[in-house]
Write a protein that holds these residues in place. Structure first.
Motif: not given
Length: 135
Positions: A83-90
């Motif tokens: 899930l972390a990649g999506g958070v980085a994109d946000e």
């Protein structure tokens, strides 16, 4: 490799003092709770980000990074690597200056995207371990 000392120091000392802690809830048994407390003791303003949007350590929580109505300097990520990649994109989308993936959180593609977007980033490190060592 994903968090040299110069980058760690830059994020902790020069990137700003408002830290969104993604995955932070009022559950005192979780690592995020203790780390957020350490960040506060070292002068950081923590912003809890969790679907429950709970108030933690006296700070109002928000359900997502996009819900935070003020600028965030650093996004500290306490979610699973998948899930972390999506958070980085946000974090890139909201204009954060840096992203910090906690111990055990690794996403090499997200690291590359985040760095290419101009943000500082470290992975698989803990600011509660690093900040007292800055001296």
């Amino acid at each position: 490799m994903y968090g040299d000392q110069a980058t760690v120091r830059t994020i902790l000392t020069d990137s700003g003092d408002t830290w969104a802690v993604v995955g932070l809830s009022s559950n005192q048994a979780r690592a995020a709770y203790g780390v957020a407390g350490v960040l506060q003791r070292f002068g950081k303003r923590i912003v809890p980000v969790h679907p429950k949007a709970e108030t933690v350590h006296g700070e109002q929580g928000y359900a997502s990074l996009a819900d935070i109505p003020f600028p965030v300097d650093v996004v500290d990520v306490f979610v699973n690597s998948d899930l972390a990649g999506g958070v980085a994109d946000e974090a890139v989308e909201i204009g954060a200056k840096a992203v910090w993936f906690q111990l055990g959180v690794v996403d090499e593609a997200a690291y590359e995207r985040t760095r290419e977007a101009g943000l500082e980033m470290v992975m698989d490190r803990c600011p509660a371990i690093e900040i007292p060592a800055l001296g």
